[in-house]
Design an enzyme around this catalytic site. Structure first.
Site, PDB file in Angstrom:
ATOM      1  N   ASP A  68      33.033  11.198  30.814  1.00 25.14           N
ATOM      2  CA  ASP A  68      31.948  10.509  30.413  1.00 25.14           C
ATOM      3  C   ASP A  68      31.283  11.413  29.357  1.00 25.14           C
ATOM      4  O   ASP A  68      31.393  12.764  29.209  1.00 25.14           O
ATOM      5  CB  ASP A  68      31.058  10.389  31.414  1.00 25.14           C
ATOM      6  CG  ASP A  68      29.840   9.339  31.472  1.00 25.14           C
ATOM      7  OD1 ASP A  68      29.977   8.633  30.238  1.00 25.14           O
ATOM      8  OD2 ASP A  68      29.126   9.298  32.106  1.00 25.14           O
ATOM      9  N   HIS A  83      34.475   8.942  21.006  1.00 29.95           N
ATOM     10  CA  HIS A  83      35.756   8.595  21.775  1.00 29.95           C
ATOM     11  C   HIS A  83      36.918   9.075  21.011  1.00 29.95           C
ATOM     12  O   HIS A  83      37.793   9.742  21.844  1.00 29.95           O
ATOM     13  CB  HIS A  83      35.981   6.890  21.634  1.00 29.95           C
ATOM     14  CG  HIS A  83      34.729   6.316  22.492  1.00 29.95           C
ATOM     15  ND1 HIS A  83      34.372   6.742  23.810  1.00 29.95           N
ATOM     16  CD2 HIS A  83      34.046   4.973  21.996  1.00 29.95           C
ATOM     17  CE1 HIS A  83      33.627   5.876  24.123  1.00 29.95           C
ATOM     18  NE2 HIS A  83      33.232   4.931  23.492  1.00 29.95           N
ATOM     19  N   LEU A 135      54.047  17.399  34.781  1.00 33.43           N
ATOM     20  CA  LEU A 135      52.787  16.785  35.255  1.00 33.43           C
ATOM     21  C   LEU A 135      52.723  15.149  35.120  1.00 33.43           C
ATOM     22  O   LEU A 135      53.524  14.597  34.069  1.00 33.43           O
ATOM     23  CB  LEU A 135      51.745  17.334  34.343  1.00 33.43           C
ATOM     24  CG  LEU A 135      50.401  16.430  34.246  1.00 33.43           C
ATOM     25  CD1 LEU A 135      49.361  16.896  35.427  1.00 33.43           C
ATOM     26  CD2 LEU A 135      49.512  16.891  32.992  1.00 33.43           C
TER      27      LEU A 135
HETATM   28  C1  FPP Z   1      32.817   7.415  28.588  1.00 36.02           C
HETATM   29  O1  FPP Z   1      31.853   7.818  27.889  1.00 36.02           O
HETATM   30  C2  FPP Z   1      34.083   7.106  28.176  1.00 36.02           C
HETATM   31  C3  FPP Z   1      34.809   6.103  27.960  1.00 36.02           C
HETATM   32  C4  FPP Z   1      34.545   4.731  28.452  1.00 36.02           C
HETATM   33  C5  FPP Z   1      36.305   6.097  26.939  1.00 36.02           C
HETATM   34  C6  FPP Z   1      36.987   7.291  27.435  1.00 36.02           C
HETATM   35  C7  FPP Z   1      38.334   7.145  26.493  1.00 36.02           C
HETATM   36  C8  FPP Z   1      38.567   8.331  26.063  1.00 36.02           C
HETATM   37  C9  FPP Z   1      38.306   9.838  26.141  1.00 36.02           C
HETATM   38  C10 FPP Z   1      40.110   8.307  25.109  1.00 36.02           C
HETATM   39  C11 FPP Z   1      41.193   8.349  26.091  1.00 36.02           C
HETATM   40  C12 FPP Z   1      42.539   8.081  25.757  1.00 36.02           C
HETATM   41  C13 FPP Z   1      43.599   8.136  26.423  1.00 36.02           C
HETATM   42  C14 FPP Z   1      44.665   7.708  25.813  1.00 36.02           C
HETATM   43  C15 FPP Z   1      43.725   8.972  27.572  1.00 36.02           C
HETATM   44  P1  FPP Z   1      30.444   6.857  27.274  1.00 36.02           P
HETATM   45  O2  FPP Z   1      30.917   6.203  26.251  1.00 36.02           O
HETATM   46  O3  FPP Z   1      30.272   6.089  28.573  1.00 36.02           O
HETATM   47  O4  FPP Z   1      29.583   7.828  26.991  1.00 36.02           O
HETATM   48  P2  FPP Z   1      28.042   7.988  26.974  1.00 36.02           P
HETATM   49  O5  FPP Z   1      27.762   7.782  28.501  1.00 36.02           O
HETATM   50  O6  FPP Z   1      27.312   9.056  26.300  1.00 36.02           O
HETATM   51  O7  FPP Z   1      27.350   6.683  26.497  1.00 36.02           O
END
Ligand code: FPP
Length: 253
Positions: free
Chosen positions: A33, A50, A144
């Site tokens: 997050d 992201h 892993l």
């Molecule tokens: C939450 O942060 C994050 C997500 C919903 C997306 C997470 C995805 C990735 C890190 C890419 C992963 C890719 C692979 C292939 C494993 P948020 O957007 O809710 O953050 P905020 O709370 O600051 O708004």
């Protein structure tokens, strides 16, 4: 056994850490997050967070493989994330393809086996194809296991699992008397996997957000304010060290 972990030739982190494999969590689940806030703090669009989050994924997957973690489950897209703007959804759902396109050889050389958990049927075809390609190309690796949780929601998983189990009972493939926790676990996406030993949630929130509710009955939780794109190998090792000091009693004394 103590081992020295060099940090993957990164310019910023040439330092090495001493990390003992003793009491390494076998299965780590991560709620990644804070991507949006990371971007907003820098005056960038949320999707930039992201993209940076994907770089953190690559670092942490390699760190987990080095530390001999057996299973790493990453919450990548939840069943609730469909509520986000379409442009952001499209961006997140393109990330698995990008990840695999750029990093699959690296993943294979780190002996990582990819699996997916979640409802794949509702995903765009190119996301599904990319994931399937990754699963097929890494199926013989025995290091892993990386579970990518995509369109995953724990309550939905439990309902789908229950329906399948009831259908098996109806069709006399399973007797009601045989139903116990272990049997039911076999109907979940995580069938055959050990439960997470450690959950890490970055980004400061302290909730589970419909992630692995059944599986995390006895998991140790670690919440950190660090935003996911800033979560480094160093933070990861600290999380493992912190886990080592936890006393797990599973309800006993
Ligand atoms: C939450 O942060 C994050 C997500 C919903 C997306 C997470 C995805 C990735 C890190 C890419 C992963 C890719 C692979 C292939 C494993 P948020 O957007 O809710 O953050 P905020 O709370 O600051 O708004």
């Amino acid at each position: 056994m103590a081992m020295k972990i060099p940090f993957f030739n990164q310019k910023k982190q040439e330092e090495s850490f001493h990390y003992s494999e003793e009491s390494t969590p076998e299965h780590i689940a991560i709620i990644m997050d804070g991507n949006g806030r990371w971007a907003q703090k820098r005056g960038k669009p949320r999707v930039a967070g992201h993209k940076e989050g994907l770089s953190a994924v690559v670092k942490i997957v390699k760190a987990a493989a080095k530390c001999k973690v057996k299973i790493l489950t990453l919450y990548t897209f939840s069943t609730e994330n469909w509520k986000r703007p379409k442009s952001e959804i499209d961006f997140i759902l393109r990330l698995p393809k990008e990840f695999l396109h750029f990093y699959l050889p690296d993943i294979i050389s780190n002996n990582v086996r990819i699996k997916a958990i979640g409802n794949m049927e509702e995903l765009p075809e190119n996301t599904r194809e990319a994931i399937q390609y990754a699963i097929d190309s890494t199926k013989d690796n025995d290091g892993l296991q990386l579970n990518i949780a995509l369109n995953y929601g724990s309550r939905q998983e439990i309902v789908i699992g229950m329906k399948e189990m009831f259908a098996d009972i109806r069709d006399s493939k399973l007797s009601l008397d045989k139903v116990d926790e272990q049997q039911f676990s076999g109907y979940l996406y995580t069938a055959g996997m050990t439960s997470p030993d450690l959950l890490i949630r970055t980004g400061g929130e302290k909730r589970l957000s419909n992630f692995l509710l059944w599986q995390m009955a006895y998991t140790e939780f670690l919440f950190t304010d660090v935003l996911w794109p800033d979560f480094s190998e160093k933070e990861f090792i600290h999380a493992l060290e912190e886990y080592r000091h936890r006393k797990r009693r599973y309800g006993g004394i």
